[in-house]
Design a protein around this motif. Structure first.
Motif, PDB file in Angstrom:
ATOM      1  N   SER A  52       0.865  -1.170   0.000  1.00  0.00           N
ATOM      2  CA  SER A  52       0.000   0.000   0.000  1.00  0.00           C
ATOM      3  C   SER A  52       0.900   1.218   0.000  1.00  0.00           C
ATOM      4  CB  SER A  52      -0.894   0.017   1.246  1.00  0.00           C
ATOM      5  OG  SER A  52      -1.545   1.271   1.370  1.00  0.00           O
ATOM      6  N   PRO A  53       0.499   2.296  -0.677  1.00  0.00           N
ATOM      7  CA  PRO A  53       1.321   3.504  -0.668  1.00  0.00           C
ATOM      8  C   PRO A  53       1.228   4.278   0.640  1.00  0.00           C
ATOM      9  CG  PRO A  53      -0.662   3.866  -1.944  1.00  0.00           C
ATOM     10  CD  PRO A  53      -0.659   2.415  -1.572  1.00  0.00           C
ATOM     11  N   PHE A  54       0.381   3.822   1.580  1.00  0.00           N
ATOM     12  CA  PHE A  54       0.136   4.613   2.785  1.00  0.00           C
ATOM     13  C   PHE A  54       0.371   3.812   4.058  1.00  0.00           C
ATOM     14  CE2 PHE A  54      -2.945   6.015  -0.484  1.00  0.00           C
ATOM     15  CZ  PHE A  54      -2.382   7.255  -0.754  1.00  0.00           C
ATOM     16  N   GLU A  55       0.827   4.528   5.062  1.00  0.00           N
ATOM     17  CA  GLU A  55       0.842   4.050   6.440  1.00  0.00           C
ATOM     18  C   GLU A  55      -0.343   4.711   7.139  1.00  0.00           C
ATOM     19  OE1 GLU A  55       1.336   4.533  10.594  1.00  0.00           O
ATOM     20  OE2 GLU A  55       1.750   6.186   9.207  1.00  0.00           O
ATOM     21  N   ALA A  56      -1.028   3.979   8.030  1.00  0.00           N
ATOM     22  CA  ALA A  56      -2.346   4.405   8.502  1.00  0.00           C
ATOM     23  C   ALA A  56      -2.337   5.757   9.209  1.00  0.00           C
ATOM     24  CB  ALA A  56      -2.942   3.333   9.415  1.00  0.00           C
ATOM     25  N   THR A  57      -1.392   5.982  10.130  1.00  0.00           N
ATOM     26  CA  THR A  57      -1.425   7.253  10.864  1.00  0.00           C
ATOM     27  C   THR A  57      -1.075   8.431   9.961  1.00  0.00           C
ATOM     28  OG1 THR A  57       0.869   6.998  11.639  1.00  0.00           O
ATOM     29  CG2 THR A  57      -0.874   6.137  13.054  1.00  0.00           C
ATOM     30  N   THR A  58      -0.178   8.220   8.995  1.00  0.00           N
ATOM     31  CA  THR A  58       0.132   9.274   8.033  1.00  0.00           C
ATOM     32  C   THR A  58      -1.096   9.596   7.180  1.00  0.00           C
ATOM     33  OG1 THR A  58       2.363   8.364   7.909  1.00  0.00           O
ATOM     34  CG2 THR A  58       1.778  10.011   6.273  1.00  0.00           C
ATOM     35  N   LEU A  59      -1.836   8.550   6.811  1.00  0.00           N
ATOM     36  CA  LEU A  59      -3.018   8.748   5.985  1.00  0.00           C
ATOM     37  C   LEU A  59      -4.090   9.546   6.721  1.00  0.00           C
ATOM     38  CD1 LEU A  59      -4.649   8.259   3.432  1.00  0.00           C
ATOM     39  CD2 LEU A  59      -5.261   5.991   4.330  1.00  0.00           C
ATOM     40  N   ILE A  60      -4.337   9.241   8.008  1.00  0.00           N
ATOM     41  CA  ILE A  60      -5.393   9.991   8.693  1.00  0.00           C
ATOM     42  C   ILE A  60      -4.972  11.437   8.944  1.00  0.00           C
ATOM     43  CG2 ILE A  60      -6.407   7.921   9.709  1.00  0.00           C
ATOM     44  CD1 ILE A  60      -5.334   8.863  12.417  1.00  0.00           C
ATOM     45  N   ALA A  61      -3.659  11.700   9.009  1.00  0.00           N
ATOM     46  CA  ALA A  61      -3.213  13.089   9.097  1.00  0.00           C
ATOM     47  C   ALA A  61      -3.620  13.850   7.835  1.00  0.00           C
ATOM     48  CB  ALA A  61      -1.706  13.159   9.298  1.00  0.00           C
ATOM     49  N   ALA A  62      -3.452  13.210   6.678  1.00  0.00           N
ATOM     50  CA  ALA A  62      -3.868  13.841   5.428  1.00  0.00           C
ATOM     51  C   ALA A  62      -5.384  13.987   5.355  1.00  0.00           C
ATOM     52  CB  ALA A  62      -3.354  13.029   4.236  1.00  0.00           C
ATOM     53  N   LEU A  63      -6.118  12.962   5.789  1.00  0.00           N
ATOM     54  CA  LEU A  63      -7.576  13.016   5.746  1.00  0.00           C
ATOM     55  C   LEU A  63      -8.135  14.071   6.687  1.00  0.00           C
ATOM     56  CD1 LEU A  63      -8.390   9.194   5.616  1.00  0.00           C
ATOM     57  CD2 LEU A  63      -8.566  10.831   3.744  1.00  0.00           C
ATOM     58  N   ALA A  64      -7.422  14.346   7.759  1.00  0.00           N
ATOM     59  CA  ALA A  64      -7.880  15.376   8.700  1.00  0.00           C
ATOM     60  C   ALA A  64      -7.931  16.750   8.055  1.00  0.00           C
ATOM     61  CB  ALA A  64      -6.981  15.405   9.929  1.00  0.00           C
ATOM     62  N   THR A  65      -7.109  16.968   7.038  1.00  0.00           N
ATOM     63  CA  THR A  65      -7.061  18.283   6.389  1.00  0.00           C
ATOM     64  C   THR A  65      -8.160  18.474   5.349  1.00  0.00           C
ATOM     65  OG1 THR A  65      -5.550  17.622   4.604  1.00  0.00           O
ATOM     66  CG2 THR A  65      -4.554  18.301   6.696  1.00  0.00           C
ATOM     67  N   VAL A  66      -8.845  17.392   4.954  1.00  0.00           N
ATOM     68  CA  VAL A  66      -9.890  17.501   3.916  1.00  0.00           C
ATOM     69  C   VAL A  66     -11.258  17.100   4.451  1.00  0.00           C
ATOM     70  CG1 VAL A  66      -8.267  17.191   2.020  1.00  0.00           C
ATOM     71  CG2 VAL A  66      -9.382  15.178   3.028  1.00  0.00           C
ATOM     72  N   THR A  67     -11.367  16.878   5.769  1.00  0.00           N
ATOM     73  CA  THR A  67     -12.647  16.575   6.406  1.00  0.00           C
ATOM     74  C   THR A  67     -12.821  17.504   7.600  1.00  0.00           C
ATOM     75  OG1 THR A  67     -11.601  14.854   7.778  1.00  0.00           O
ATOM     76  CG2 THR A  67     -12.633  14.146   5.712  1.00  0.00           C
ATOM     77  N   GLU A  68     -14.049  17.536   8.131  1.00  0.00           N
ATOM     78  CA  GLU A  68     -14.329  18.464   9.231  1.00  0.00           C
ATOM     79  C   GLU A  68     -14.970  17.823  10.446  1.00  0.00           C
ATOM     80  OE1 GLU A  68     -16.777  21.531   7.655  1.00  0.00           O
ATOM     81  OE2 GLU A  68     -15.165  22.436   6.457  1.00  0.00           O
ATOM     82  N   LYS A  69     -15.722  16.732  10.261  1.00  0.00           N
ATOM     83  CA  LYS A  69     -16.525  16.208  11.360  1.00  0.00           C
ATOM     84  C   LYS A  69     -16.316  14.727  11.636  1.00  0.00           C
ATOM     85  CE  LYS A  69     -20.218  19.592  10.620  1.00  0.00           C
ATOM     86  NZ  LYS A  69     -21.658  19.783  10.297  1.00  0.00           N
ATOM     87  N   ILE A  70     -15.995  13.941  10.635  1.00  0.00           N
ATOM     88  CA  ILE A  70     -15.936  12.496  10.802  1.00  0.00           C
ATOM     89  C   ILE A  70     -14.736  12.092  11.651  1.00  0.00           C
ATOM     90  CG2 ILE A  70     -14.584  12.029   8.701  1.00  0.00           C
ATOM     91  CD1 ILE A  70     -16.515   9.599   8.278  1.00  0.00           C
ATOM     92  N   GLY A  71     -14.919  11.062  12.493  1.00  0.00           N
ATOM     93  CA  GLY A  71     -13.822  10.525  13.271  1.00  0.00           C
ATOM     94  C   GLY A  71     -12.865   9.737  12.396  1.00  0.00           C
ATOM     95  N   LEU A  72     -11.564   9.809  12.723  1.00  0.00           N
ATOM     96  CA  LEU A  72     -10.520   9.155  11.942  1.00  0.00           C
ATOM     97  C   LEU A  72      -9.715   8.258  12.880  1.00  0.00           C
ATOM     98  CD1 LEU A  72      -9.403  12.340   9.990  1.00  0.00           C
ATOM     99  CD2 LEU A  72     -10.840  10.482   9.100  1.00  0.00           C
ATOM    100  N   VAL A  73      -9.805   6.958  12.650  1.00  0.00           N
ATOM    101  CA  VAL A  73      -9.175   5.969  13.518  1.00  0.00           C
ATOM    102  C   VAL A  73      -8.127   5.214  12.717  1.00  0.00           C
ATOM    103  CG1 VAL A  73      -9.566   3.902  14.923  1.00  0.00           C
ATOM    104  CG2 VAL A  73     -11.268   5.744  14.905  1.00  0.00           C
ATOM    105  N   ALA A  74      -6.947   5.031  13.296  1.00  0.00           N
ATOM    106  CA  ALA A  74      -5.881   4.290  12.621  1.00  0.00           C
ATOM    107  C   ALA A  74      -5.450   3.109  13.486  1.00  0.00           C
ATOM    108  CB  ALA A  74      -4.678   5.194  12.348  1.00  0.00           C
ATOM    109  N   SER A  75      -5.214   1.978  12.832  1.00  0.00           N
ATOM    110  CA  SER A  75      -4.620   0.853  13.545  1.00  0.00           C
ATOM    111  C   SER A  75      -3.120   1.087  13.652  1.00  0.00           C
ATOM    112  CB  SER A  75      -4.903  -0.462  12.827  1.00  0.00           C
ATOM    113  OG  SER A  75      -4.268  -0.477  11.556  1.00  0.00           O
ATOM    114  N   ALA A  76      -2.557   0.664  14.760  1.00  0.00           N
ATOM    115  CA  ALA A  76      -1.107   0.727  14.954  1.00  0.00           C
ATOM    116  C   ALA A  76      -0.730  -0.414  15.879  1.00  0.00           C
ATOM    117  CB  ALA A  76      -0.685   2.073  15.537  1.00  0.00           C
ATOM    118  N   SER A  77       0.179  -1.240  15.442  1.00  0.00           N
ATOM    119  CA  SER A  77       0.522  -2.468  16.145  1.00  0.00           C
ATOM    120  C   SER A  77       1.347  -2.193  17.392  1.00  0.00           C
ATOM    121  CB  SER A  77       1.308  -3.385  15.204  1.00  0.00           C
ATOM    122  OG  SER A  77       1.902  -4.438  15.906  1.00  0.00           O
TER     123      SER A  77
END
Length: 323
Positions: A52-77
């Protein structure tokens, strides 16, 4: 009823995976439908490795900048990260997102992760369970290391913080030694939301005591409801308020998930809501957005508005310090 979507970004082996624009477009669609949270998983499947081109926590950081209300949860081992670094990363993400972040701490051991992090032999199930539970306790303790009003920034008085409102962790356990505190202030929602998944019954007491959200595995409506009915009394026995824990039943959408099968879930009133698990495949995302979401709207389950400014608020949870 609360709604979540789990997106496995490493589940497709035939291509490089979804682009950021495709993922962001889907997340904005489910945000508009008032889905409470999107959980991103990027662990290797048990069979053939995938990319995958993405790591989960990096991806939700990017998604946080283009969303306003939805919760963003990342798995991390708990095998791939040290607890201090993971606690710091999620605390930072929670500030970036204005209080919309959660950590999905899966209790399933993945041998492919262990061999890449100096543990070629892995752990016994019992050792992994004890280590993961200690790890989760450290992370939550670090998140509570500063009171909300601990940082004063009193330049004239020469006081950066109130020492009485800073709490050293000073943890010395079987697997970890962590002094604390974090060098990041308390988050807008007090602490990131702790999501737990991959549970077996031996872990129910721990999860009922510490988790904010539990994602139950895929199963029949009756079996999932039985597990939910087992977890809620355990949380109350641990001294928690009934609404301090949300339990969501997991469904794997696909062509077989018809309107009648959705009715089967709603008639049994399964837990506090549903978690729809999707592969990182554009056709699967389109099917969910175009077929499943309209069915949920017809049942008045895709809520028209959220009640809080943070993920905790939208889920109706108390603060992370209430333990």
């Amino acid at each position: 009823m609360h709604l979540a979507v789990s997106l496995d970004i490493a589940s497709v082996t035939g291509r490089a995976g979804l682009t950021l624009a495709e993922i962001a477009g889907f997340v904005r669609k489910v945000e508009a439908a008032a889905v409470d949270m999107v959980a991103i998983s990027d662990s290797w499947p048990s069979g053939k490795p995938s990319t995958s081109p993405f790591e989960a926590t990096t991806l939700i950081a990017a998604l946080a900048t283009v969303t306003e209300k939805i919760g963003l949860v990342a798995s991390a081992s708990t095998l791939m990260h040290q607890p201090y670094n993971l606690a710091r990363r999620f605390a930072s993400l929670d500030i970036i997102s204005h209080g919309r972040v959660g950590w999905n701490a899966t209790m399933r051991q993945n041998p492919r992760e262990a061999v890449n992090f100096s543990r070629p032999e892995g752990f016994s199930d019992a050792d992994f369970r004890r280590r993961a539970q200690e790890y989760i306790g450290i992370v939550q303790g670090l998140w509570r290391g500063w009171d909300a009003d601990a940082l004063l920034f009193d330049k004239a008085g020469g006081r950066f913080h109130d020492p009485g409102k800073m709490h050293m962790l000073d943890h010395k356990g079987e697997f970890f030694s962590v002094r604390g505190p974090l060098n990041i202030a308390r988050s807008p929602q007090d602490t990131p939301v702790l999501v737990m998944s991959g549970l077996v019954e031996a872990e129910f007491d721990f999860a009922a005591r510490f988790a904010d959200v539990i994602l139950l595995g895929d199963g029949s409506p009756a079996n999932v409801k039985a597990a939910c009915d087992d977890l809620k009394p355990r949380a109350i026995a641990a001294g928690r308020e009934p609404k301090a824990l949300r339990v969501l039943a997991t469904i794997l959408p696909g062509p077989q998930l018809t309107a009648d099968r959705l009715d089967d879930w709603f008639e049994t009133e399964p837990c506090d809501g549903l978690n729809f698990t999707l592969p990182a495949d554009l056709s699967a995302l389109d099917d969910f957005a175009d077929r499943i979401l309209p069915n949920l709207r017809r049942r008045d389950l895709a809520r028209p508005a959220r009640t809080g400014a943070t993920l905790r608020g939208n889920l109706g949870l108390g603060t992370g310090g209430e333990r």
